[in-house]
Motif scaffolding. Structure first.
Motif, PDB file in Angstrom:
ATOM      1  N   ILE A  54       4.152   8.966   3.889  1.00 34.67           N
ATOM      2  CA  ILE A  54       4.499   9.777   2.745  1.00 34.67           C
ATOM      3  C   ILE A  54       4.070   8.960   1.401  1.00 34.67           C
ATOM      4  CG2 ILE A  54       6.385  11.006   3.806  1.00 34.67           C
ATOM      5  CD1 ILE A  54       8.246   8.881   2.685  1.00 34.67           C
ATOM      6  N   GLN A  55       3.571   7.655   1.716  1.00 33.32           N
ATOM      7  CA  GLN A  55       2.931   7.137   0.403  1.00 33.32           C
ATOM      8  C   GLN A  55       1.595   6.214   1.287  1.00 33.32           C
ATOM      9  OE1 GLN A  55       5.468   5.317  -2.404  1.00 33.32           O
ATOM     10  NE2 GLN A  55       4.249   3.534  -2.591  1.00 33.32           N
ATOM     11  N   GLY A  56       0.520   6.365   0.426  1.00 32.77           N
ATOM     12  CA  GLY A  56      -0.383   5.631   0.967  1.00 32.77           C
ATOM     13  C   GLY A  56      -0.203   3.950   0.885  1.00 32.77           C
ATOM     14  N   HIS A  57      -0.899   3.154   1.802  1.00 34.38           N
ATOM     15  CA  HIS A  57      -0.640   1.731   1.506  1.00 34.38           C
ATOM     16  C   HIS A  57      -1.504   1.150   2.945  1.00 34.38           C
ATOM     17  CE1 HIS A  57       1.889   3.174   5.107  1.00 34.38           C
ATOM     18  NE2 HIS A  57       2.124   1.994   5.440  1.00 34.38           N
ATOM     19  N   THR A  58      -1.215  -0.140   2.670  1.00 36.88           N
ATOM     20  CA  THR A  58      -2.138  -1.030   3.948  1.00 36.88           C
ATOM     21  C   THR A  58      -0.729  -1.833   4.523  1.00 36.88           C
ATOM     22  OG1 THR A  58      -4.233  -1.593   2.614  1.00 36.88           O
ATOM     23  CG2 THR A  58      -3.652  -2.751   4.390  1.00 36.88           C
ATOM     24  N   SER A  59      -0.839  -1.447   5.690  1.00 36.89           N
ATOM     25  CA  SER A  59       0.365  -1.986   6.596  1.00 36.89           C
ATOM     26  C   SER A  59       0.435  -3.315   7.036  1.00 36.89           C
ATOM     27  CB  SER A  59       0.377  -1.230   8.052  1.00 36.89           C
ATOM     28  OG  SER A  59      -0.675  -1.462   8.722  1.00 36.89           O
ATOM     29  N   ASN A 310       2.749  -1.995  -2.680  1.00 36.50           N
ATOM     30  CA  ASN A 310       2.847  -0.936  -1.307  1.00 36.50           C
ATOM     31  C   ASN A 310       4.148  -0.584  -1.128  1.00 36.50           C
ATOM     32  OD1 ASN A 310       0.234  -1.358  -0.683  1.00 36.50           O
ATOM     33  ND2 ASN A 310       0.459  -2.966   0.728  1.00 36.50           N
ATOM     34  N   GLY A 311       4.844  -0.210  -2.496  1.00 41.57           N
ATOM     35  CA  GLY A 311       6.324   0.441  -2.431  1.00 41.57           C
ATOM     36  C   GLY A 311       7.269  -0.410  -2.259  1.00 41.57           C
TER      37      GLY A 311
END
Length: 692
Positions: A54-59, A310-311
């Motif tokens: 639900i939110q773009g990011h790099t894990s 990243n949130g």
């Protein structure tokens, strides 16, 4: 043959039934993995369940879908496939047209689930995509006809029919520069600013902006014909020029140069900067805004705000030097996740900073109310600190995240009626708390990028200040260690360049020594002690300030950090003088206000110090004798029975540091921190010594 056909049909039917029994998203979902870039709408499997991004990011490790609801939503049931395309965009039209670009806009489409974006076509060629209802097509040829259409798309990949077509012919390239600005004139001059105005330039198409230069350094780009250059040094000669630019980027010749000498720093203009840590509201007894006397200072630095990445924000490093290993979703003042972009400033603790969803301390709002008691009081948001400096290297390295930081800074200052940003990056090119696994917290280019970050922030705050009719300040907390001033990553005299964007620098002239060493010493020496066995001749306030001055940083941009706390050591030998100084010890004391830290108010309240005949706290108690080091100009305590040694600051040592500040012509004093002097003895000395 017929029997084989029947068996084949039966097999296909079985496969089809099995596929229908599976969740639709399970067919294309891959297992979640760390260090992978995910975009909104991606679906992964984890622990037997499907999760939608639900939110773009790099894990990263630790960000497994079940752990970060701000990034992943668990899917339930078997959703039907989305096969319905959005409606076609309408009223596509062209806006600004240049020799190389066309600005397009259109009315939004609708969709049964939701429109995820728009594809823009140059003829049949995809020219780009947009998440909004506008897009500028670039890279076009001059004097050429182009036809554009737009299609809407949803998350399932369904494309709408084309919008209406619009045909546009690009202009002839604009290669003509504007005329040079004329009649550049100096207006009001103060100790720290010069007002400039000029006559407008002309251009064959139109003047887009003016660039104001201080010497060869660009200080601002404005659309009007006046600007006030701020952050200057008192009693200093400056040269200014202005250039005009058009939308095509053509720059005019420079205007005729003008010079101006800033006035002398007025008497009584010292800054007294007090840090207010947010967490003191939770202490026992609690220390809140209600305990602050705003008349004794000119600035309160609220510590600390953090940076979103990243949130989330916080520092997950497991290093023993990290006092808080938690991370949290980036939230607004009500404790609601706010989808802040990477690099944006966010609240460190919404409950302490604001309401946090109800019943919070609302420290930010209550600090702003202190301005009614002291109208000259300035409030700064201090970002980072020892624990939360882990994302500065990342945000400073990228122009987008630098801009996100600056944009969020303006929003914060306006929302809470604050006056400036204080950056506490500990430290560029040499991170204090080692990074969490898989993260990057320092780069060789950190100091060069730090300067770029300050430049971006200065431009953004100056623009906002012009709009708001006020000055927005930028300061940094800097190290007293010589390595902080050293160049890296190809920089040259980096801090003096960075200082051009700063109002002043708060030097942390303390923690020269502490219980991380096994020999008792003086943490905040004013001058060097020739008998100090450590041999660290630069570990004193005088030497540190001289290092900064020798780098060309003006005295009016430097403040001395004063520690309202001290450190204690255990198991220290008495030594030949019987005072425990410069002796081997077994480790840090554990009886302080916080372990080995001894706040001045704690020393008073717990009886380590008692008053002398003049009312000053110069007499030891609880079995301690108070000593004075006349070389370093600092006090210390020693108890020969418990073998505890405590070095700290008191009224006498703080007074001498204030006298040093005045002698050197420095900007003023900064102290860490308000709760450590909850009885207000030391801050009263500073307030009385430094007219403000």
């Amino acid at each position: 043959m017929a029997q084989q056909t029947k068996r084949g049909l039966a097999f296909c039917l079985v496969v089809l039934l099995l596929l229908m029994a599976l969740p639709l998203t399970a067919l294309g979902a891959n297992p979640w993995a760390p260090n992978t870039a995910y975009k909104t709408g991606d679906v992964v499997t984890y622990s037997g369940s499907n999760y939608e991004c639900i939110q773009g990011h790099t894990s990263l490790t630790g960000w497994e879908p079940s752990n970060v609801p701000a990034l992943w939503k668990k899917q339930t049931g078997t959703p039907a496939p989305d096969t319905q395309a959005p409606t076609a965009p309408t009223v596509l039209k062209a806006g600004a047209v240049t020799g190389a670009s066309v600005a397009l806009s259109w009315n939004a489409s609708t969709d049964n689930v939701g429109v995820s974006g728009y594809n823009i076509y140059n003829g049949t060629t995809l020219a780009g995509s947009s998440a909004s209802t506008s897009f500028t097509v670039t890279g076009l040829a001059a004097n050429t006809s182009y036809t554009f259409t737009v299609k809407a798309k949803d998350a399932a990949g369904n494309l709408s029919a084309s919008s209406n077509a619009v045909t546009v012919t690009t202009t002839a390239p604009d290669t003509q520069a504007p005329t040079a600005p004329t009649k550049l004139t100096v207006g009001t001059v103060t100790a720290n600013s010069v007002a400039l105005s000029w006559t407008a330039s002309t251009d064959n198409v139109g003047v887009a902006s003016y660039e104001v230069y201080k010497g060869t350094a660009l200080v601002a780009a404005v659309t009007g014909t006046s600007y006030t250059v701020t952050g200057l040094t008192a009693s200093t000669l400056y040269t200014f020029t202005v250039k005009a630019k058009d939308a095509a980027g053509n720059a005019s010749p420079a205007s005729a140069a003008v010079t101006a000498t800033t006035t002398a720093q007025p008497a009584g203009s010292n800054e007294i900067i007090a840090y207010f840590p947010s967490w003191t509201s939770y202490n026992t007894p609690e220390f809140t805004v209600a305990n602050v006397d705003p008349t004794k200072m000119t600035v309160i630095n609220y510590a600390f705000l953090d940076v979103c990445w990243n949130g989330r924000h916080g520092n997950p490093s497991t290093d023993p030097g990290n006092p808080n290993k938690n991370t949290w979703p980036c939230q607004d003042g009500n404790g609601v996740p706010n989808n802040a972009p990477n690099g944006a400033i966010v609240l460190g603790d919404p409950y302490a900073d604001d309401t946090g969803g109800g019943g919070g301390y609302e420290s930010l709002k209550k600090l702003a109310q202190l301005k009614t008691q002291n109208p000259k009081l300035k409030l700064f948001a201090s970002v980072g600190g020892w624990t939360w400096s882990n994302q500065f290297s990342n945000l400073a390295a990228d122009p987008t995240t630098r801009q996100n930081f600056a944009t969020s800074a303006v929003s914060f200052l306006r929302q809470y009626n604050f006056d400036g940003i204080d950056i506490d990056w500990e430290y560029p090119n040499s991170i204090g708390v080692p990074c969490a696994a898989g993260q990057t917290c320092q780069r060789t280019a950190d100091k060069a990028n730090y300067t770029l970050l300050l430049q971006t922030l200065r431009q953004q705050l100056d623009t906002a200040g012009q709009q708001d009719g006020k000055r927005y300040y930028i300061t940094i907390a800097s190290s007293a260690n010589q390595s902080f001033l050293s160049d890296a990553g190809g920089t040259s005299n980096w801090l003096s360049q960075a200082a051009t964007y700063l109002d002043w620098i708060n030097i942390m002239t303390y923690d020269y020594h502490g219980p991380w060493e096994n020999v008792s010493n003086i943490p905040s020496a004013l001058y060097k002690d020739p008998s100090d066995p450590s041999g660290a001749t630069l570990f004193n306030v005088e030497s540190t300030v001289n290092l900064y001055l020798n780098k060309g940083i003006p005295a009016s941009k430097l403040t001395v950090g004063e520690a309202f706390f001290g450190y204690g050591w255990n198991g220290c030998n008495a030594g030949p003088k019987g005072d425990g100084l410069y002796q081997n010890c077994t480790g840090g004391a554990t009886t302080g206000s916080d372990g080995s830290t001894f706040n001045f108010s704690y020393l008073q309240n717990k009886g380590y110090l008692t008053k002398d005949a003049s009312g000053k706290y110069t007499v030891g108690g609880n079995g301690f004798t108070r000593y004075w080091n006349d070389a370093t100009k600092t006090p210390y305590l020693y108890n020969p029975t418990s073998k505890i040694f405590i070095a700290y600051e008191d009224e006498a040592s703080i007074h001498l540091k204030n006298e040093f500040i005045k002698t050197k012509g420095l900007r003023g004093a900064m102290f860490w921190e308000l709760e450590a002097d909850s009885n207000r003895n030391l801050q009263t000395i500073v307030s009385n010594d430094l007219p403000h």
